[in-house]
Scaffold this active site. Structure first.
Site, short mmCIF file in Angstrom:
data_model
loop_
_atom_site.label_atom_id
_atom_site.label_comp_id
_atom_site.label_asym_id
_atom_site.label_seq_id
_atom_site.Cartn_x
_atom_site.Cartn_y
_atom_site.Cartn_z
N ASN A 93 -2.31 -7.93 -6.29
CA ASN A 93 -3.08 -7.86 -5.03
C ASN A 93 -3.36 -6.42 -4.58
OD1 ASN A 93 -3.89 -8.69 -2.13
ND2 ASN A 93 -2.04 -7.46 -1.80
N GLN A 150 -21.15 -1.03 -3.43
CA GLN A 150 -21.00 -0.74 -2.00
C GLN A 150 -21.58 0.63 -1.68
OE1 GLN A 150 -17.10 -1.33 0.11
NE2 GLN A 150 -17.37 0.81 0.70
N TYR A 156 -13.09 2.52 -6.88
CA TYR A 156 -12.76 1.15 -6.46
C TYR A 156 -13.68 0.15 -7.14
CZ TYR A 156 -11.86 -2.63 -3.02
OH TYR A 156 -11.54 -3.82 -2.39
N1 LIG Z 1 -10.09 -7.25 3.38
C1 LIG Z 1 -11.18 -7.43 2.69
O1 LIG Z 1 -12.25 -7.75 3.24
C2 LIG Z 1 -11.17 -7.30 1.20
C3 LIG Z 1 -12.38 -7.39 0.51
C4 LIG Z 1 -12.37 -7.31 -0.87
C5 LIG Z 1 -11.18 -7.15 -1.55
N2 LIG Z 1 -10.02 -7.04 -0.87
C6 LIG Z 1 -8.80 -6.83 -1.66
O2 LIG Z 1 -7.69 -7.52 -1.12
C7 LIG Z 1 -6.49 -6.83 -1.45
C8 LIG Z 1 -5.64 -6.61 -0.21
O3 LIG Z 1 -6.40 -5.98 0.77
P1 LIG Z 1 -5.85 -5.66 2.23
O4 LIG Z 1 -7.04 -5.51 3.10
O5 LIG Z 1 -4.79 -6.63 2.63
O6 LIG Z 1 -5.24 -4.21 1.96
P2 LIG Z 1 -4.07 -3.37 2.67
O7 LIG Z 1 -4.56 -1.96 2.71
O8 LIG Z 1 -3.62 -3.98 3.94
O9 LIG Z 1 -2.91 -3.49 1.64
C9 LIG Z 1 -2.76 -2.61 0.58
C10 LIG Z 1 -1.29 -2.63 0.20
O10 LIG Z 1 -1.15 -1.78 -0.92
C11 LIG Z 1 0.00 -0.98 -0.74
N3 LIG Z 1 -0.13 0.25 -1.52
C12 LIG Z 1 -1.06 1.23 -1.39
N4 LIG Z 1 -0.83 2.19 -2.30
C13 LIG Z 1 0.26 1.81 -3.02
C14 LIG Z 1 0.99 2.38 -4.08
N5 LIG Z 1 0.67 3.55 -4.62
N6 LIG Z 1 2.05 1.71 -4.57
C15 LIG Z 1 2.41 0.52 -4.03
N7 LIG Z 1 1.76 -0.09 -3.03
C16 LIG Z 1 0.70 0.57 -2.53
C17 LIG Z 1 0.08 -0.73 0.75
O11 LIG Z 1 1.39 -0.38 1.12
C18 LIG Z 1 -0.34 -2.08 1.28
O12 LIG Z 1 0.77 -2.95 1.36
C19 LIG Z 1 -6.93 -5.52 -2.16
O13 LIG Z 1 -6.90 -5.70 -3.55
C20 LIG Z 1 -8.37 -5.38 -1.70
O14 LIG Z 1 -9.14 -4.64 -2.63
C21 LIG Z 1 -9.98 -7.11 0.49
#
Ligand SMILES: NC(=O)c1ccc[n+]([C@@H]2O[C@H](COP(=O)([O-])OP(=O)(O)OC[C@H]3O[C@@H](n4cnc5c(N)ncnc54)[C@H](O)[C@@H]3O)[C@@H](O)[C@H]2O)c1
Length: 267
Positions: A93, A150, A156
């Site tokens: 994730n 995007q 990304y």
């Molecule tokens: N929210 C959206 O609309 C959306 C859209 C498309 C894709 N996504 C995908 O969903 C997933 C989760 O998104 P989110 O919005 O909950 O993100 P978020 O930023 O809340 O979560 C990211 C997590 O990654 C962790 N992290 C960052 N760098 C790290 C590292 N070096 N080592 C370990 N952990 C690390 C952070 O601590 C955090 O827990 C991602 O893959 C994102 O690309 C989200």
């Protein structure tokens, strides 16, 4: 429907985000289904989440890991193996839309791939022996950015494209093991990271409204709970004949022809 997830060991990367992030929401949903969530993340918030779950009598594990470091990922897989001896599902994730665009340095682009793509490969590689033990399943979290672009975020976009390629590639690799590999594609989900992005824009509220107006189903963002629910179904044996698929959870945002939709003038 009982998803049969009780006592299943489910590893979720990047799951110690702020409450309401995708990974954290998946972990809560897993706990509600009686599964054993394993949080692999670098944020110390994970210790608190582990304690919260354990205080409720739920078996859970946090393995503090910097997912840009393959040696830490290898150690995390070992720690999970030592404690549980198997993995029933791996949900890759972690992901940060870090804006390493065409203006960025090659190093910044490479760093983006390291977190957003290489971590998926390393987690899967090091967890695979444990996944094989239980004929488990792998679920990769993708993004619409891989399909639509995007702008200003080459690292990304390349990573999310790579994730879709790897989903099909691993589905083929692991077909004879009975291991299913799928991807969830997210478009616009209201998470704390999304909120922070909107707040960082000059015309954030306007931008948000223009996005919401174009989401065909109910003109609203996808909730993290809706993403989590689909993830749980996809890893469950209720989804036992689905592999190599990209499952888009976005209210029709990416694929529906808006010109055919009657509801809003904006279309
Ligand atoms: N929210 C959206 O609309 C959306 C859209 C498309 C894709 N996504 C995908 O969903 C997933 C989760 O998104 P989110 O919005 O909950 O993100 P978020 O930023 O809340 O979560 C990211 C997590 O990654 C962790 N992290 C960052 N760098 C790290 C590292 N070096 N080592 C370990 N952990 C690390 C952070 O601590 C955090 O827990 C991602 O893959 C994102 O690309 C989200």
């Amino acid at each position: 429907m009982d998803l049969h997830l009780k006592d299943k060991v489910v590893v979720v990367t990047g799951a110690a985000g702020v409450k309401g992030s995708i990974g954290e929401t998946i972990v809560q949903a897993l706990a509600e289904e009686g599964a054993i969530p394993v949080i692999v993340c670098r944020n110390d918030r994970g210790f608190g989440y582990q304690k919260e779950l354990q205080d409720k009598g739920i078996d859970a594990l946090f393995v503090k890991t910097d997912l840009t470091k393959p040696e830490q990922i290898e150690a995390a897989a070992k720690a999970i193996g030592d404690k549980y001896g198997r993995i029933d599902a791996l949900i890759n994730n972690v992901g940060v839309n870090d804006g390493a665009g065409l203006e960025a340095s090659v190093e910044d682009f490479t760093n983006s791939l390291q977190l957003n793509l290489v971590s998926f490969f390393a987690m899967t590689k090091y967890c695979l022996p444990l996944i094989k033990k239980s004929k488990g399943t792998i679920l990769n979290i993708g993004s619409k950015v891989a399909l639509t672009g995007q702008g200003k975020t080459s690292g990304y976009a390349a990573s999310k494209g790579g994730i879709l390629g790897l989903t099909r590639e691993w589905a083929v690799d692991l077909i004879n093991e009975g291991i299913r590999v799928n991807a969830i594609i997210i478009a616009e989900s209201w998470t704390p990271a999304y909120d922070a992005w909107i707040k960082s824009l000059k015309n954030g509220e306007e931008k948000l409204q223009s996005i919401i107006d174009k989401i065909p189903l109910e003109n609203r963002m996808t909730t993290p709970q809706e993403i989590a629910d689909t993830c749980l179904f996809a890893i469950s044996d209720r989804s036992s004949h689905t592999t190599g698929q990209f499952i888009t959870v976005d209210g029709g945002y990416v694929h529906l022809d808006r010109s055919l939709l009657p509801s809003k003038d904006i279309f």
